[in-house]
Motif scaffolding. Structure first.
Motif, mmCIF file in Angstrom:
data_model
loop_
_atom_site.group_PDB
_atom_site.id
_atom_site.type_symbol
_atom_site.label_atom_id
_atom_site.label_comp_id
_atom_site.label_asym_id
_atom_site.label_seq_id
_atom_site.Cartn_x
_atom_site.Cartn_y
_atom_site.Cartn_z
ATOM 1 N N VAL A 1 5.388 4.243 1.233
ATOM 2 C CA VAL A 1 6.274 4.532 2.364
ATOM 3 C C VAL A 1 5.539 4.350 3.688
ATOM 4 O O VAL A 1 6.080 3.780 4.646
ATOM 5 C CB VAL A 1 6.835 5.962 2.243
ATOM 6 N N ALA A 2 4.301 4.840 3.753
ATOM 7 C CA ALA A 2 3.549 4.740 5.003
ATOM 8 C C ALA A 2 3.297 3.284 5.389
ATOM 9 O O ALA A 2 3.457 2.904 6.564
ATOM 10 C CB ALA A 2 2.228 5.494 4.867
ATOM 11 N N GLU A 3 2.913 2.459 4.433
ATOM 12 C CA GLU A 3 2.659 1.057 4.752
ATOM 13 C C GLU A 3 3.946 0.337 5.131
ATOM 14 O O GLU A 3 3.947 -0.523 6.023
ATOM 15 C CB GLU A 3 1.985 0.378 3.561
ATOM 16 N N ARG A 4 5.050 0.688 4.478
ATOM 17 C CA ARG A 4 6.318 0.034 4.799
ATOM 18 C C ARG A 4 6.803 0.419 6.193
ATOM 19 O O ARG A 4 7.387 -0.408 6.904
ATOM 20 C CB ARG A 4 7.368 0.419 3.755
ATOM 21 N N ILE B 1 12.245 5.551 -2.976
ATOM 22 C CA ILE B 1 11.279 4.730 -2.252
ATOM 23 C C ILE B 1 11.447 3.260 -2.623
ATOM 24 O O ILE B 1 11.293 2.362 -1.791
ATOM 25 C CB ILE B 1 9.857 5.232 -2.545
ATOM 26 N N GLY B 2 11.813 3.000 -3.875
ATOM 27 C CA GLY B 2 12.044 1.615 -4.280
ATOM 28 C C GLY B 2 13.183 0.973 -3.510
ATOM 29 O O GLY B 2 13.125 -0.212 -3.165
ATOM 30 N N GLN B 3 14.235 1.740 -3.226
ATOM 31 C CA GLN B 3 15.360 1.187 -2.474
ATOM 32 C C GLN B 3 15.089 1.139 -0.979
ATOM 33 O O GLN B 3 15.675 0.314 -0.276
ATOM 34 C CB GLN B 3 16.625 1.988 -2.769
ATOM 35 N N ARG C 1 23.339 9.811 -2.892
ATOM 36 C CA ARG C 1 21.895 9.768 -3.125
ATOM 37 C C ARG C 1 21.164 10.709 -2.176
ATOM 38 O O ARG C 1 20.201 11.388 -2.567
ATOM 39 C CB ARG C 1 21.386 8.339 -2.972
ATOM 40 N N ALA C 2 21.604 10.746 -0.913
ATOM 41 C CA ALA C 2 20.961 11.639 0.056
ATOM 42 C C ALA C 2 21.183 13.100 -0.325
ATOM 43 O O ALA C 2 20.261 13.927 -0.218
ATOM 44 C CB ALA C 2 21.507 11.360 1.452
ATOM 45 N N ARG C 3 22.401 13.443 -0.768
ATOM 46 C CA ARG C 3 22.662 14.826 -1.200
ATOM 47 C C ARG C 3 21.765 15.217 -2.359
ATOM 48 O O ARG C 3 21.253 16.338 -2.424
ATOM 49 C CB ARG C 3 24.133 14.986 -1.605
#
Length: 676
Positions: free
Chosen positions: A528-531, A488-490, A428-430
């Motif tokens: 992402v920022a709030e998390r 972002i969901g994961q 996933r990162a790749r």
């Protein structure tokens, strides 16, 4: 064998959007005739809706595309296509589907931003689609519909249009629907399909074996195609042996499911008598028996007139229809999977991580970490074995493939069993890093003055020109947005996801992307920022969301975003962000006609700008406060604020600003003297 429709892809706009479908297509003449008859029946109050229902592997998507091509000439304004379920079972909201269809109908149209109610008929995207379809003759193909709540908001009050929906389950809640139900193929069509797919004389020389294999596959096209591919790869095995192997594997799967205590549901092989009965059911499908119709939930009467005034309760979203472990489809897949090389099996499992389970050599090579040429060869080999579906190629001709939804759950189970979690995360990162580099290279080609691009990609992956970069961004936009949303969901790759969001925010505006896409990206930034506990970044994202709502004229939604941005900015005592949020909210109140709140919020923003020494903003806000006072008929206060603004502008030497404010002050005094 049906040679297919004669309508060329260029004859009707949008035909190229339909799934390519299998090259060889057998049978289904009765179902095609039933669909034509249903399309000819008049329906008052809205466009007609045809429903093609069948279990996973019944070939409903291929049949829908075949039918659409045969009737496309009757809909000269175009063919629109949307999938309303992802292979992983995710349900596409009707508002999102409406925006995709709107963009297909008119790429230059202003696609509205998401509304507060995503599932309702009042959702802005659904309203805009229905309005755009007025007076047109358009064919809408909605594939893999989960429930009527996805279709109902899209139905326009335009009898010249036609909606064709495919589904694995019933679509209750829409009147005048008589679904065409797909069972297995008849014996002749099954034999013809196997003979053409297997090749040679193996089927014609062993018709009994061919009939046994069709029976073992429940005469369903997907299982027949998988077994034909298995036979092509095993030329030494007799057709009768293939049926025996399939029966054995299905029995093993049934035993394994029973051993786990699971109830897979009775699917089994119907036998020749059962196959005939299933074929009989298929032929009777356009005219259901009275008992079947009595068992269906009653349709809610549909009022005539403007669809925007219709009120209908939203049905509960349906769960995806699973493929049981003892289904012949799973047995056929298991046989084929066992013959794959390690590289092919790993590629197939890893493709379940691709956004929308769709990949091309660029993304597939990143997922498995191999050269693009090797990935292209592996993808083609998997498609030849009927394990991947071929999608419409990208704008530059790059082939694209998709994991069939009917195989997705089994592939995920195999991936979780055979691949280590660290390997999955690395894949996933790749993929995200590959997409970041491609997006940044596209941006560098489109805007060379905007800064250097990333390190050059290998030649096989490279975007060659600005036109190529633009076409790639527009063609892959949904997959890029889906990749960000998945990551972002994961929640475990926020760094890579954030870099991709930044790259897209820099690149998509260069293609003339719709504000709705930028809105989705800023929402993801906020998530992402709030998390991650970054209130300053969350506040900036909310300000951008508010600005997009202002541009769309959604003042109340914009004000809500500005107020939320203010709360985040206060937690880090960021005065410039606070002033920006206060001024944005004040502008919304001004547009809504609430002069009292506008004056209050402008005044609070003014105090912050004065403390920051921002004289240009101070003059602007003094003039805004004066306007708010004027709207409240507080003329003396308005006169005072205008004079204060003039003094600031004189001090900073802004002659143009002095002229504008001076004219506003003169106009105010003139109207007051005239008795206003």
């Amino acid at each position: 064998m049906d040679p297919g429709p004669d309508t060329p892809a260029s004859a009707v706009p949008g035909l190229e959007r339909l799934p390519a479908g299998p090259t060889l297509f057998a049978g289904r003449r009765a179902e095609l005739a039933a669909l034509r008859a249903a399309a000819a029946r008049p329906v008052s109050g809205r466009c007609p809706v045809l429903v093609l229902a069948g279990r996973p592997g019944s070939g409903r998507t291929a049949l829908a595309a075949r039918f659409a091509r045969t009737v496309a000439a009757d809909y000269p304004d175009g063919v629109l296509f949307a999938r309303l379920s992802a292979p992983d079972g995710g349900r596409v909201q009707p508002g999102r589907a409406a925006r995709l269809l709107l963009e297909q109908l008119d790429p230059q149209a202003a696609v509205p931003l998401p509304g507060a109610v995503e599932d309702g008929r009042d959702e802005p995207g659904c309203v805009a689609l229905r309005e755009a379809l007025a007076g047109l003759r358009v064919l809408l193909v909605l594939d893999d519909v989960r429930d009527a709540g996805q279709v109902w908001p899209l139905l326009a009050d335009e009898p010249g249009c036609l909606v064709l929906a495919t589904t694995a389950g019933p679509l209750t809640g829409i009147e005048d629907i008589d679904p065409v139900i797909l069972g297995g193929l008849d014996r002749q069509a099954s034999g013809e399909l196997l003979a053409d797919l297997v090749g040679g004389t193996r089927i014609s020389c062993d018709p009994v074996g061919g009939a046994d294999l069709a029976e073992a596959c429940a005469a369903r096209p997907a299982a027949l195609r998988l077994m034909a591919g298995w036979l092509r790869g095993n030329p030494e095995i007799a057709v009768t042996g293939a049926a025996r192997e399939l029966n054995l594997v299905v029995g093993e799967e049934s035993a394994a499911a029973g051993g786990k205590g699971g109830k897979a549901g009775r699917v089994g092989r119907p036998g020749r008598a059962g196959a005939a009965a299933e074929a009989g059911k298929k032929k009777e499908s356009p005219q259901q028996s009275a008992e079947d119709k009595a068992a269906e939930p009653a349709a809610v009467p549909e009022p005539a007139g403007d669809p925007s005034t219709w009120v209908r309760p939203e049905p509960e979203p349906a769960e995806p229809v699973p493929v049981p472990d003892n289904d012949p489809l799973i047995g056929a897949f298991t046989l084929v999977y066992r013959t794959l090389s390690r590289a092919q099996a790993r590629m197939l499992r890893t493709l379940t991580l691709a956004p929308a389970q769709t990949a091309d050599p660029r993304t597939a090579s990143a997922l498995v970490g191999c050269p693009a040429a090797e990935a292209a060869a592996t993808l083609a080999a998997l498609a030849e074995r009927e394990l991947l579906g071929e999608e419409a190629p990208a704008g530059d001709g790059t082939p694209r493939y998709r994991v069939p939804g009917r195989l997705y759950p089994r592939l995920v189970r195999l991936r979780e069993r055979e691949d280590r979690p660290a390997e999955t995360e690395l894949a996933r990162a790749r993929l995200l890093e590959r997409l970041v580099r491609l997006t940044e290279s596209a941006r560098a080609l489109l805007d060379p003055a905007g800064g250097p691009g990333p390190e050059p990609l290998p030649a096989a992956l490279r975007l060659r020109s600005a036109a190529h970069a633009r076409d790639w961004l527009l063609g892959e936009r949904e997959l890029l947005l889906g990749a960000v949303a998945d990551a972002i969901g994961q929640g475990d790759l926020d760094g890579s996801a954030g870099r991709l969001v930044t790259a897209l925010l820099r690149s998509l505006p260069l293609t003339g992307a719709a504000p709705a896409d930028l809105y989705r990206l800023h929402e993801l930034v906020r998530t992402v920022a709030e998390r991650n506990g970054r209130p300053r970044r969350a506040s900036a994202a909310l300000l951008n969301l508010g600005d997009l709502q202002v541009a769309a004229g959604h003042w109340e939604q914009a004000a809500a975003h500005y107020r939320a941005a203010l709360e985040h900015a206060r937690t880090v005592v960021d005065e410039p962000l606070c002033a920006r949020a206060l001024e944005g909210a004040a502008g919304c109140y001004r547009a809504l006609g609430d002069a009292v709140r506008a004056a209050d919020w402008y005044g609070r923003a003014l105090g912050l700008r004065q403390s920051l020494g921002d004289h240009a903003a101070e003059a602007r806000l003094l003039a805004r406060v004066a306007e708010a006072h004027t709207a409240q008929r507080r003329f003396e206060e308005a006169d005072r604020e205008y004079r204060a603004a003039l003094a600031v502008l004189r001090r900073i030497g802004d002659e143009r600003g002095r002229e504008a404010v001076g004219a506003a002050l003169a106009g105010l005094r003139e109207r007051v003297e005239a008795g206003w």
